[in-house]
Write a protein that holds these residues in place. Structure first.
Motif, mmCIF file in Angstrom:
data_model
loop_
_atom_site.group_PDB
_atom_site.id
_atom_site.type_symbol
_atom_site.label_atom_id
_atom_site.label_comp_id
_atom_site.label_asym_id
_atom_site.label_seq_id
_atom_site.Cartn_x
_atom_site.Cartn_y
_atom_site.Cartn_z
ATOM 1 N N ARG A 5 0.827 -1.209 0.000
ATOM 2 C CA ARG A 5 0.000 0.000 0.000
ATOM 3 C C ARG A 5 0.863 1.261 0.000
ATOM 4 N N ALA A 6 1.923 1.247 0.808
ATOM 5 C CA ALA A 6 2.808 2.410 0.875
ATOM 6 C C ALA A 6 3.488 2.642 -0.470
ATOM 7 N N ALA A 7 3.922 1.559 -1.110
ATOM 8 C CA ALA A 7 4.560 1.688 -2.422
ATOM 9 C C ALA A 7 3.585 2.222 -3.459
ATOM 10 N N ALA A 8 2.362 1.699 -3.441
ATOM 11 C CA ALA A 8 1.353 2.151 -4.398
ATOM 12 C C ALA A 8 1.016 3.618 -4.203
ATOM 13 N N ASP A 9 0.926 4.046 -2.952
ATOM 14 C CA ASP A 9 0.608 5.441 -2.666
ATOM 15 C C ASP A 9 1.690 6.388 -3.166
ATOM 16 N N LYS A 10 2.935 5.915 -3.190
ATOM 17 C CA LYS A 10 4.055 6.746 -3.643
ATOM 18 C C LYS A 10 4.373 6.541 -5.122
ATOM 19 N N GLY A 11 3.644 5.666 -5.791
ATOM 20 C CA GLY A 11 3.933 5.382 -7.189
ATOM 21 C C GLY A 11 5.218 4.593 -7.357
ATOM 22 N N GLU A 12 5.558 3.809 -6.358
ATOM 23 C CA GLU A 12 6.806 3.050 -6.336
ATOM 24 C C GLU A 12 6.538 1.643 -6.866
ATOM 25 N N THR A 13 6.974 1.375 -8.094
ATOM 26 C CA THR A 13 6.688 0.075 -8.707
ATOM 27 C C THR A 13 7.894 -0.868 -8.721
ATOM 28 N N ASP A 14 9.019 -0.396 -8.214
ATOM 29 C CA ASP A 14 10.199 -1.249 -8.087
ATOM 30 C C ASP A 14 10.893 -0.890 -6.779
ATOM 31 N N ALA A 15 10.275 -1.314 -5.684
ATOM 32 C CA ALA A 15 10.744 -0.953 -4.351
ATOM 33 C C ALA A 15 12.151 -1.480 -4.118
ATOM 34 N N ALA A 16 13.062 -0.579 -3.752
ATOM 35 C CA ALA A 16 14.469 -0.947 -3.624
ATOM 36 C C ALA A 16 14.693 -1.982 -2.536
ATOM 37 N N ASP A 17 14.003 -1.861 -1.400
ATOM 38 C CA ASP A 17 14.220 -2.808 -0.310
ATOM 39 C C ASP A 17 13.749 -4.206 -0.680
ATOM 40 N N ILE A 18 12.641 -4.279 -1.402
ATOM 41 C CA ILE A 18 12.124 -5.588 -1.814
ATOM 42 C C ILE A 18 13.025 -6.196 -2.885
ATOM 43 N N ALA A 19 13.437 -5.367 -3.849
ATOM 44 C CA ALA A 19 14.332 -5.856 -4.895
ATOM 45 C C ALA A 19 15.649 -6.345 -4.295
ATOM 46 N N HIS A 20 16.135 -5.644 -3.281
ATOM 47 C CA HIS A 20 17.388 -6.050 -2.624
ATOM 48 C C HIS A 20 17.226 -7.407 -1.949
ATOM 49 N N ALA A 21 16.093 -7.608 -1.298
ATOM 50 C CA ALA A 21 15.848 -8.895 -0.638
ATOM 51 C C ALA A 21 15.774 -10.029 -1.656
ATOM 52 N N LEU A 22 15.147 -9.762 -2.800
ATOM 53 C CA LEU A 22 15.078 -10.778 -3.854
ATOM 54 C C LEU A 22 16.460 -11.050 -4.440
ATOM 55 N N ALA A 23 17.251 -9.995 -4.594
ATOM 56 C CA ALA A 23 18.613 -10.171 -5.117
ATOM 57 C C ALA A 23 19.440 -11.027 -4.173
ATOM 58 N N GLU A 24 19.256 -10.846 -2.866
ATOM 59 C CA GLU A 24 20.006 -11.651 -1.903
ATOM 60 C C GLU A 24 19.645 -13.128 -2.007
ATOM 61 N N LEU A 25 18.413 -13.406 -2.423
ATOM 62 C CA LEU A 25 18.005 -14.794 -2.636
ATOM 63 C C LEU A 25 18.564 -15.359 -3.941
ATOM 64 N N GLY A 26 19.019 -14.470 -4.820
ATOM 65 C CA GLY A 26 19.582 -14.907 -6.093
ATOM 66 C C GLY A 26 18.581 -15.044 -7.213
ATOM 67 N N VAL A 27 17.355 -14.526 -7.035
ATOM 68 C CA VAL A 27 16.332 -14.762 -8.053
ATOM 69 C C VAL A 27 16.633 -14.045 -9.374
ATOM 70 N N TYR A 28 17.416 -12.968 -9.325
ATOM 71 C CA TYR A 28 17.705 -12.265 -10.571
ATOM 72 C C TYR A 28 18.748 -12.988 -11.428
ATOM 73 N N GLY A 29 19.389 -13.981 -10.842
ATOM 74 C CA GLY A 29 20.357 -14.752 -11.616
ATOM 75 C C GLY A 29 19.844 -16.124 -12.018
ATOM 76 N N MET A 30 18.559 -16.377 -11.797
ATOM 77 C CA MET A 30 18.025 -17.703 -12.059
ATOM 78 C C MET A 30 18.204 -18.153 -13.505
ATOM 79 N N MET A 31 17.914 -17.261 -14.449
ATOM 80 C CA MET A 31 17.936 -17.623 -15.860
ATOM 81 C C MET A 31 19.237 -17.223 -16.544
ATOM 82 N N VAL A 32 20.174 -16.705 -15.773
ATOM 83 C CA VAL A 32 21.480 -16.349 -16.323
ATOM 84 C C VAL A 32 22.357 -17.599 -16.317
ATOM 85 N N PRO A 33 23.018 -17.935 -17.425
ATOM 86 C CA PRO A 33 23.881 -19.122 -17.450
ATOM 87 C C PRO A 33 24.962 -19.064 -16.375
#
Length: 363
Positions: A30-58
């Motif tokens: 809700r807070a992200a939507a109210d601010k027009g934030e569609t790529d929340a840095a804290d959430i993206a950082h947490a996903l990056a720590e899990l490695g999800v952005y490298g899943m499809m990278v060889p």
């Protein structure tokens, strides 16, 4: 053929689920939507720590070289928590494009950065996937792009854009390239960003080391499976919320879940949506193992979940009665996410027509 999730895949999905429960609760959405934030840095950082952005990278480029089914399991969780963070473009479609048709230099420049979460990507191929609107479309000549592309995924914060031209060629454009104008588009879904890109003699690098047409097709197929998985996750969350509400809300001295009509509504939602799970899994599995079936199954998965998702979104809202339409409850975030998924990269009507053509049933 029978197949199910491996223990590693179950652990992957549970890990993503646990992380999103922590970093993407409804209050954060809700807070992200109210601010027009569609790529929340804290959430993206947490996903990056899990490695999800490298899943499809060889693996050769610092990624994990995982399958599209693995990515679909992540996308399902992102839909479940209406997560305001990019995934389909950066983690799936752009790596497929660059790994499939990029030169060695292009792969070395971008794939490791995707894997680490250092760089983000946008994809501009709506005209190829869902048909060009009047005045839209991109032309390429002499290493320059002109025209405009609509409904571009995750472009706002993108460091690089994968752009499809009218002829089916693929190009890389830097996110801050001279002559490139990004216009934010407003959609019903406030949890994800869509843009219009305007190109005025913008320098571009062609992705021409492989079969660009085949790579574009794979990008579209993968994107459709991701959207189908997202809808699957969002739909199940709406069902769970509807069942929980029906077990608490009282009318005429009884919880409404004891009324046969409400029971039927909840049961019908579950019976309609659960078969979509095996369809989405199969489509993701076919992408990596059965290339001859991949496009057909991706179209079926996108079309089926689009229709069933709309039914579930409407019915779950009806179970909540007047409360279902209030901002306080927040059910509309899932409702709108499902609605946007239905249209992106091809509506159910379009993908069903494509499936009919593939099977020789239509011209």
């Amino acid at each position: 053929m029978e197949f199910g999730l491996s223990e590693d895949q179950k652990l992957l999905q549970e890990s993503v689920r646990g992380t999103l429960e922590r970093v993407s609760p409804l209050e954060r959405v809700r807070a992200a939507a109210d601010k027009g934030e569609t790529d929340a840095a804290d959430i993206a950082h947490a996903l990056a720590e899990l490695g999800v952005y490298g899943m499809m990278v060889p693996e050769a480029h610092g990624g994990m070289g995982m399958t599209l089914l693995d990515a679909a399991l992540v996308a399902e969780m992102l839909g479940r928590y209406v997560t305001p963070a990019g995934f389909a473009a950066t983690a799936v479609m752009a790596p497929i494009a660059i790994a499939g048709a990029g030169s060695k230099a292009q792969q070395e420049a971008w794939l490791p950065k995707f894997a680490s979460g250092e760089a983000k990507a946008g994809v501009a191929l709506a005209e190829a996937a869902s048909g060009a609107r009047e005045g839209a479309g991109v032309t390429a000549a002499g290493g320059k792009l002109n025209g405009k592309s609509l409904f571009v995924l995750e472009a706002e914060a993108a460091d690089v854009l994968v752009v499809a031209d009218k002829a089916g060629g693929l190009h890389l454009v830097k996110g801050d390239a001279k002559g490139l104008t990004k216009v934010r588009l407003t959609s019903i879904d406030l949890t994800r960003g869509l843009s219009e890109l305007q190109f005025d003699n913008v320098e571009a690098e062609a992705l021409s080391s492989g079969d660009a047409a085949a790579t574009l097709r794979r990008m579209i197929d993968a994107g459709r499976v991701m959207l189908a998985a997202d809808t699957l996750g969002a739909g199940w969350m709406m069902i769970e919320k509807a069942v929980a509400y029906a077990g608490e809300r009282k009318q005429f001295g009884r919880v409404i879940g004891s009324f046969q009509a409400v029971k039927h509504m909840c049961a019908e939602m579950a019976s309609e949506l659960e078969p979509c799970r095996s369809l989405v899994w199969y489509a993701a599995h076919a992408f990596d193992t059965m290339p001859d079936e991949a496009s057909l199954m991706a179209a079926h998965a996108k079309g089926m979940t689009g229709e069933v998702g709309r039914f579930v979104a409407r019915t779950a809202t009806e179970v909540h009665g007047g409360m279902g339409f209030t901002d306080l409850l927040g059910l509309h975030y899932w409702f709108k996410r499902i609605g946007l998924n239905r249209q992106l990269l091809g509506s159910p009507e379009r993908v069903r027509h494509e499936a009919a053509v593939m099977q020789g049933w239509a011209a």
